[in-house]
Design an enzyme around this catalytic site. Structure first.
Site, PDB file in Angstrom:
ATOM      1  N   GLY A  52       0.809  -1.225   0.000  1.00 57.57           N
ATOM      2  CA  GLY A  52       0.000   0.000   0.000  1.00 57.57           C
ATOM      3  C   GLY A  52       0.838   1.269   0.000  1.00 57.57           C
ATOM      4  O   GLY A  52       0.304   2.367   0.060  1.00 57.57           O
ATOM      5  N   SER A  58      -4.178  -4.340  -3.953  1.00 56.58           N
ATOM      6  CA  SER A  58      -2.882  -4.875  -3.528  1.00 56.58           C
ATOM      7  C   SER A  58      -2.440  -5.976  -4.487  1.00 56.58           C
ATOM      8  O   SER A  58      -3.220  -6.852  -4.859  1.00 56.58           O
ATOM      9  CB  SER A  58      -3.030  -5.429  -2.123  1.00 56.58           C
ATOM     10  OG  SER A  58      -1.815  -5.954  -1.700  1.00 56.58           O
ATOM     11  N   SER A  59      -1.166  -5.880  -4.898  1.00 51.92           N
ATOM     12  CA  SER A  59      -0.657  -6.924  -5.792  1.00 51.92           C
ATOM     13  C   SER A  59      -0.447  -8.176  -4.966  1.00 51.92           C
ATOM     14  O   SER A  59       0.274  -8.143  -3.965  1.00 51.92           O
ATOM     15  CB  SER A  59       0.679  -6.496  -6.399  1.00 51.92           C
ATOM     16  OG  SER A  59       0.656  -5.131  -6.700  1.00 51.92           O
ATOM     17  N   GLY A  68       4.705  -5.947  -1.056  1.00 54.40           N
ATOM     18  CA  GLY A  68       5.442  -5.274   0.015  1.00 54.40           C
ATOM     19  C   GLY A  68       5.441  -6.060   1.312  1.00 54.40           C
ATOM     20  O   GLY A  68       4.659  -6.998   1.503  1.00 54.40           O
ATOM     21  N   GLU A  72       4.736  -7.369   4.781  1.00 56.21           N
ATOM     22  CA  GLU A  72       3.360  -7.489   5.271  1.00 56.21           C
ATOM     23  C   GLU A  72       3.334  -8.093   6.677  1.00 56.21           C
ATOM     24  O   GLU A  72       3.961  -9.124   6.917  1.00 56.21           O
ATOM     25  CB  GLU A  72       2.583  -8.398   4.310  1.00 56.21           C
ATOM     26  CG  GLU A  72       1.167  -7.983   4.075  1.00 56.21           C
ATOM     27  CD  GLU A  72       0.569  -8.726   2.892  1.00 56.21           C
ATOM     28  OE1 GLU A  72       0.107  -8.068   1.958  1.00 56.21           O
ATOM     29  OE2 GLU A  72       0.584  -9.957   2.885  1.00 56.21           O
TER      30      GLU A  72
HETATM   31  N1  LIG Z   1       1.689   8.564  -6.701  1.00 57.24           N
HETATM   32  C1  LIG Z   1       0.446   8.327  -6.305  1.00 57.24           C
HETATM   33  N2  LIG Z   1      -0.491   9.228  -6.531  1.00 57.24           N
HETATM   34  C2  LIG Z   1      -1.749   9.019  -6.118  1.00 57.24           C
HETATM   35  N3  LIG Z   1      -2.163   7.926  -5.509  1.00 57.24           N
HETATM   36  C3  LIG Z   1      -1.245   6.968  -5.245  1.00 57.24           C
HETATM   37  C4  LIG Z   1       0.098   7.124  -5.638  1.00 57.24           C
HETATM   38  N4  LIG Z   1       0.744   6.026  -5.246  1.00 57.24           N
HETATM   39  C5  LIG Z   1      -0.162   5.215  -4.650  1.00 57.24           C
HETATM   40  N5  LIG Z   1      -1.363   5.788  -4.649  1.00 57.24           N
HETATM   41  C6  LIG Z   1      -2.600   5.231  -4.044  1.00 57.24           C
HETATM   42  O1  LIG Z   1      -2.261   4.213  -3.166  1.00 57.24           O
HETATM   43  C7  LIG Z   1      -2.847   2.978  -3.535  1.00 57.24           C
HETATM   44  C8  LIG Z   1      -1.888   1.839  -3.280  1.00 57.24           C
HETATM   45  O2  LIG Z   1      -0.786   1.923  -4.123  1.00 57.24           O
HETATM   46  P1  LIG Z   1      -0.076   0.633  -4.692  1.00 57.24           P
HETATM   47  O3  LIG Z   1       0.914   1.125  -5.660  1.00 57.24           O
HETATM   48  O4  LIG Z   1      -1.064  -0.335  -5.190  1.00 57.24           O
HETATM   49  O5  LIG Z   1       0.642   0.073  -3.447  1.00 57.24           O
HETATM   50  P2  LIG Z   1       1.605  -1.171  -3.361  1.00 57.24           P
HETATM   51  O6  LIG Z   1       1.778  -1.683  -4.721  1.00 57.24           O
HETATM   52  O7  LIG Z   1       2.825  -0.625  -2.756  1.00 57.24           O
HETATM   53  O8  LIG Z   1       0.936  -2.119  -2.487  1.00 57.24           O
HETATM   54  C9  LIG Z   1      -3.185   3.096  -4.965  1.00 57.24           C
HETATM   55  O9  LIG Z   1      -4.302   2.344  -5.293  1.00 57.24           O
HETATM   56  C10 LIG Z   1      -3.466   4.592  -5.087  1.00 57.24           C
HETATM   57  O10 LIG Z   1      -4.793   4.839  -4.745  1.00 57.24           O
HETATM   58 MG   LIG Z   2       1.379  -3.405  -5.456  1.00 55.42          MG
END
Ligand SMILES: Nc1ncnc2c1ncn2[C@@H]1O[C@H](COP(=O)(O)OP(=O)(O)O)[C@@H](O)[C@H]1O
Ligand SMILES: [Mg+2]
Length: 1080
Positions: free
Chosen positions: A111, A163-164, A390, A392
């Site tokens: 996240g 979340s991936s 990430g 967890e």
């Molecule tokens: N640069 C950004 N600008 C706006 N929202 C973001 C940005 N980075 C992340 N987010 C928000 O945070 C959420 C989680 O990001 P994500 O990249 O899926 O996290 P991770 O892959 O690290 O688990 C996304 O769905 C988005 O809503």
């Molecule tokens: Mg991710």
């Protein structure tokens, strides 16, 4: 000239400190505060040297627009404010220009924004790399692989709505120009347990919800699905819908993306069929059934769902049903079949669902790779983007095998970070011969070792347990751990030999705890063995292989009885370890670029900055140490050549060319710029700059200098351009002038030439004419002389010889003959003379033509002579008569038809012999004048046109009318009162005597008479009036004239051709106004 406004430095206008290396003083508080300050101003990116720290804003920021892309494109890393694009640009450019393969390592908790960051990097690279239809298709396919993989591999978790649930590493491949050729995606261990069970508050993979929400009725019908989520046991119900996520719209996006990536329609359909089958598997339920031999047996409760699955996947229902009830174990060529109890049946079902789904996911990745694979065999440059799940921790201790694996992976990434940034950097100083004092940092290699050590590592022991014969449970595995790892610093367990944790109540008996670099995580040992084994009963895989569905058949190759392999497949743990090891090896060959994602709060909320949470992440990510190493060391290093190339314009000696070793050039340059010596060091191959400030200063100077240079170039160029233009104009002018001059001269010459010719021609003409004149004159003179001479000679000769010629004989003869002829003519005329009668028309014929005029003249003279002779015979009486006749002829000849008849009649005048007739004695007495006419005329009665006889007398002064019988005078008109006499032109004797109006005689009006001697009477009346009154009497000859009878004017009209009364003209009164006289 006014000095140009100096550009503000990068360091000005920056919120907080853009690069943590510049932070003063440096400690945890100031570090966190700087992040916070920047975060509050929407500055989510901060540098530590070349590492980018990214804070998740949880809201969309306007910093990813195409304009931003352009702004960062081809700019130096430190030139603009920190941005993920700056890092992407740097990586792309060094890949393209320096031929260094790159990898982008994105780390952070679940996240924190890793996946978003990876997408930003990809989209930036896609935006700046090559253009063209083919390249664009490659880019599009690379980018569109994301939504597909996210739909199948991402899920909502408590930390992240998207979340991936798999690790992803993508190599983007470029050609030598930096145009993308294709890519390769590697996926790491999908969290497949999620298919059958999700933690509280989390969802299954997106695709299930997307199909149900967004699939058309038709699709759902074909997949035998219902829209209602609650119908499916596998779908966690408590958070089926996620705020702000439109599953239906996402489904359309996914389908579109699949199409772009290159999935055929039937492939997409097959994929959805598998997904539907997985979903429906969850609805198969079993019930216990006892058999006679006492063995537990299970039976499918409701076969309807099973039937539908079989229809969907083309599996023989009985085969699948049997696979859910029996398990065949093959050992040493022996097949033993055992029944499955209810729990085993459920286990089998879930195992099938998980396997089906995870294999489908791997197939998808392979399929996408097939599409995005680079088509050429040429050497490629590679940029890897790593977006792995990430770190967890479930606070409630629900951490299981998956978290263990995920965290192990993160541990490895941290390791590589340490290796490459902290360790490698310090080693570089030593390598480059820079004086260096080592900085302490926490190296997590020890934790990695705890997990992955081949003999004593946790994964190795888990494998050992799984392969060990005999009863194996999760507890036996824990026991083993407790024995082997008890002494490890980072391993904690209640039951370990180490007595440290005996009384730690926070640590349940069935758990063990590992002190990860990012914190302590307590793992529930339950399920470790099973998940590691990842067993799928052979009966099931064989059933799947038998499916009449090409995709499912492909997913289970081991089900093929021909390829039976009794060897156990590698365990999940060892597989993962191996793939992570490969990945690490791969990453180490590339130039790393770090993005360290930090999560500002746990609530997925914008604008909230949780200090403690951030502090925790900063700590375990080792960011402070990172800064320290950077600061103690040198913020910036660069090989001498590129450094000199970049800054050489700042110093006269090095600009534009430095001849000599680059190192010396840099030395000269830095001395010239008066950079304090402590600010830089000379390594063996690189220059090291301690403080980014120095670098920024250099950059500022360079920028300024570039502007100056640009101005200089502009100036020279403009000058050159103007000069060239001027020279061109000058040249053109000369050409034009020369042409014009030539033209003008030509004109002038032609004019002079033509004038000369004219003058010449005139002169020549004049000369010629003069000559001609002279010649002519000469000729004439000659001729005249000749003529004169000839005449002269002639005269001379004639004079001399005249006497010898009868020159005048002819003339004399002719004169003589002529005389003789004339003589003869006159003599002959004497004899031929006609009679002396004036009316004799005879005259002798002309004898000679030449005597014509003479002959005629002679005739005229003769005629005049004989007339004279004739007249000389007349008496006075006769003379008078002829005078009267002549007068009559003048008045009436050719005017009155009656006239010719009168010519022969002698004018007697007194036809009535009044003096002799006694009847007229009284009349004779009344008239004492000489009577000129006395005649009887017919007076026409005006009333009826009848004639009455009257005696008409004309005396010298009067006209008298008297009665024929009595001789009484009826009227007397003095000649002065007669104004006019009218008559016709015809052969009649009618005539009117008009009287002067108002005269005494005019009382009864004019007279109309008829007489046989009209011509004589009219002539005499005329002559008498003339001699009496000296006035000419008006005689009107007309066939129609007016006669005044008392008051009336009567018209007398003469008409011809009436023969009724013989040859006598008759008069008839036609009406009051007309008297008609018919003339024969
Ligand atoms: N640069 C950004 N600008 C706006 N929202 C973001 C940005 N980075 C992340 N987010 C928000 O945070 C959420 C989680 O990001 P994500 O990249 O899926 O996290 P991770 O892959 O690290 O688990 C996304 O769905 C988005 O809503
Ligand atoms: Mg991710």
């Amino acid at each position: 000239m006014a000095k140009m406004e100096t550009k503000t430095s990068l360091l000005d206008n920056m919120i907080g400190v853009g690069d943590m290396v510049l932070l003063e003083p440096l400690n945890e508080d100031t570090f966190i505060n700087n992040l916070k300050k920047r975060f509050d101003h929407s500055e989510i990116y901060t540098y530590i040297g070349s590492v980018v720290i990214s804070l998740n804003p949880y809201r969309s920021l306007p910093i990813y627009s195409p304009e931003k892309v352009e702004e960062y494109r081809n700019r130096n890393f430190y030139e603009l404010s920190p941005h993920i694009f700056a890092l992407s640009d740097e990586a792309y450019r060094s890949l393209r220009d320096q031929d260094k393969d790159q990898c982008i390592l994105i780390t952070g908790e679940s996240g924190a924004g890793k996946t978003e960051a990876s997408k930003l990097v990809m989209s930036y690279v896609a935006a700046v790399c090559g253009k063209g239809a083919e390249v664009n298709q490659v880019k599009e396919q690379l980018l569109q692989s994301n939504p597909v993989l996210e739909a199948f591999g991402n899920a909502k978790t408590v930390r992240n709505d998207n979340s991936s649930r798999f690790g992803k590493y993508m190599d983007i491949e470029f050609d030598f120009k930096g145009d993308p050729l294709g890519g390769v995606i590697s996926n790491y261990l999908l969290e497949k347990s999620r298919v059958v069970k999700q933690p509280r508050g989390e969802r299954n993979f997106h695709i299930f919800y997307q199909i149900l929400s967004g699939g058309s009725e038709d699709l759902l019908c074909r997949l035998k699905l219902e829209r209602d989520f609650s119908r499916y046991n596998y779908l966690g119900l408590d958070s089926a819908r996620v705020n702000g996520v439109d599953d239906a719209a996402n489904f359309r996006t996914v389908r579109n993306a699949m199409q772009i990536v290159g999935f055929m329609d039937h492939e997409t359909q097959s994929v959805f069929e598998v997904v539907a089958a997985v979903l429906k598997l969850g609805n198969i339920e079993f019930k216990p059934e006892s058999r006679v031999n006492g063995l537990d047996e299970s039976k499918i409760k409701d076969k309807n769902e099973l039937k539908e699955i079989c229809e969907l996947t083309g599996i023989d229902q009985s085969v699948l049903e049997r696979a859910f009830s029996f398990r065949t174990v093959e050992a040493k060529q022996e097949k033993v079949s055992t029944t499955l109890n209810v729990a085993q049946a459920y286990y089998a079902r879930d195992a099938l669902a998980k396997n089906l789904y995870s294999r489908l996911f791997s197939w998808l990745v392979t399929r996408i790779n097939e599409s995005i694979k680079a088509q050429t065999k040429v050497r490629k440059k590679v940029m890897g983007v790593l977006d792995i799940y990430g770190f967890e921790i479930f606070e409630d201790g629900e951490n299981s095998f998956e978290q263990f694996i995920i965290n192990y992976c993160n541990e490895k990434l941290q390791q590589i970070f340490i290796e490459l940034t902290l360790k490698e950097e310090q080693e570089e100083y030593i390598r480059e011969g820079i004086e260096w004092t080592h900085i302490e940092y926490f190296n997590n290699a020890i934790i990695c070792d705890l997990i992955e050590n081949n003999q004593t590592g946790i994964l190795a022991m888990l494998d050992e347990e799984c392969l060990r014969p005999g009863t194996v449970t999760d507890d036996t595995f824990l026991e083993k751990l407790n024995q082997i790892c008890a002494t490890h610093q980072h391993f904690e367990s209640r039951m370990s030999k180490c007595s440290r944790f005996l009384n730690d109540t926070s640590l349940p008996h069935c758990c063990f705890r590992i002190q990860h670099y990012a914190g302590k995580v307590m793992y529930q040992v339950e399920g470790f063995v099973d998940k590691n084994n990842d067993l799928l009963y052979r009966d099931l895989s064989q059933a799947m292989w038998k499916a009449n569905h090409s995709l499912i058949k492909d997913l289970f190759p081991e089900g093929n009885p021909a390829k039976i392999n009794l060897k156990r497949p590698p365990t999940a743990g060892s597989q993962f370890k191996a793939s992570v090891a490969t990945l690490m090896k791969n990453l180490q060959t590339k130039n790393p670029n770090y993005i360290r994602c930090i999560k500002p709060n746990d609530k997925k909320a914008a604008h909230i900055f949780n200090d403690a949470l951030v502090c925790h992440q900063v700590r375990y990510l080792g960011l402070l140490e990172n800064v320290r190493v950077r600061r103690a060391g040198y913020a910036f290093r660069q090989p001498y050549e590129p450094c000199l190339e970049r800054y050489k314009m700042l110093c006269k000696q090095t600009w534009p060319h430095w001849r000599g070793p680059a190192r010396d050039g840099v030395k000269v340059l830095f001395n010239d710029l008066e950079i304090p010596e402590e600010e830089y060091s000379f390594g063996r191959s690189k220059i090291f700059i301690r403080n980014p400030r120095t670098l920024f200063k250099l950059e500022d100077l360079r920028k300024q200098r570039l502007e100056d240079l640009a101005t200089l170039i502009q100036k020279i160029y403009r000058g050159w351009k103007c000069r060239t233009h001027f020279l061109l104009m000058k040249k053109s002018q000369i050409v034009i002038a020369s042409w014009y001059r030539r033209y003008a001269q030509q004109k002038k010459y032609q004019k002079i030439k033509s004038s000369a010719i004219v003058v010449q021609s005139y002169i020549r003409g004049w000369k010629a004419r003069k000559l001609l004149r002279e010649l002519k004159h000469q000729k004439r003179c000659n001729k005249a002389v000749t003529t004169i001479a000839a005449y002269w000679h002639g005269t001379q000769v004639r004079r001399e010889y005249r006497k010898f010629f009868r020159a005048n004989a002819g003339k004399k003869i002719s004169e003589f003959i002529l005389q003789k002829i004339i003589q003869k003519y006159f003599l002959e005329m004497k004899t031929k003379m006609p009679s002396l009668s004036p009316v004799d028309k005879n005259w002798p014929a002309r004898p000679y033509l030449f005597l014509d005029s003479t002959h005629n003249e002679l005739k005229r003279i003769f005629h005049l002579w004989r007339c004279k002779k004739y007249r000389d015979q007349f008496t006075d009486q006769q003379k008078l008569v002829y005078e009267e006749k002549l007068e009559a002829s003048e008045l009436f000849k050719d005017k009155k038809a009656l006239y010719p008849a009168s010519v022969g009649q002698p004018f007697q005048g007194a036809y009535l012999e009044i003096s002799k007739n006694p009847k007229y004695k009284k009349l004779k007495d009344a008239v004492d004048e000489k009577i000129i006419i006395a005649e009887v005329v017919n007076k026409i009665n005006r009333a009826n046109g009848k004639a009455t006889s009257r005696i008409f007398l004309l005396t010298n002064s009067n006209v008298l009318l008297a009665d024929q019988k009595s001789g009484n005078i009826k009227s007397e008109v003095p000649l002065g009162d007669v104004t006019k006499v009218s008559m016709s032109s015809q052969n009649d004797g009618f005539f009117a005597v008009h009287l002067k109006e108002g005269s005494g005689a005019a009382g009864k009006g004019d007279f109309l008479f008829s007489s046989d001697h009209l011509i004589e009477m009219a002539t005499k009346l005329y002559r008498t009036t003339l001699s009496q009154t000296k006035q000419k009497l008006n005689i009107e000859i007309s066939d129609e004239f007016l006669v005044q009878f008392r008051q009336d004017k009567v018209c007398v009209k003469f008409i011809q051709g009436n023969q009724r009364n013989g040859n006598v003209p008759t008069c008839k009164r036609k009406n009051n106004r007309l008297l008609e006289v018919a003339v024969p």
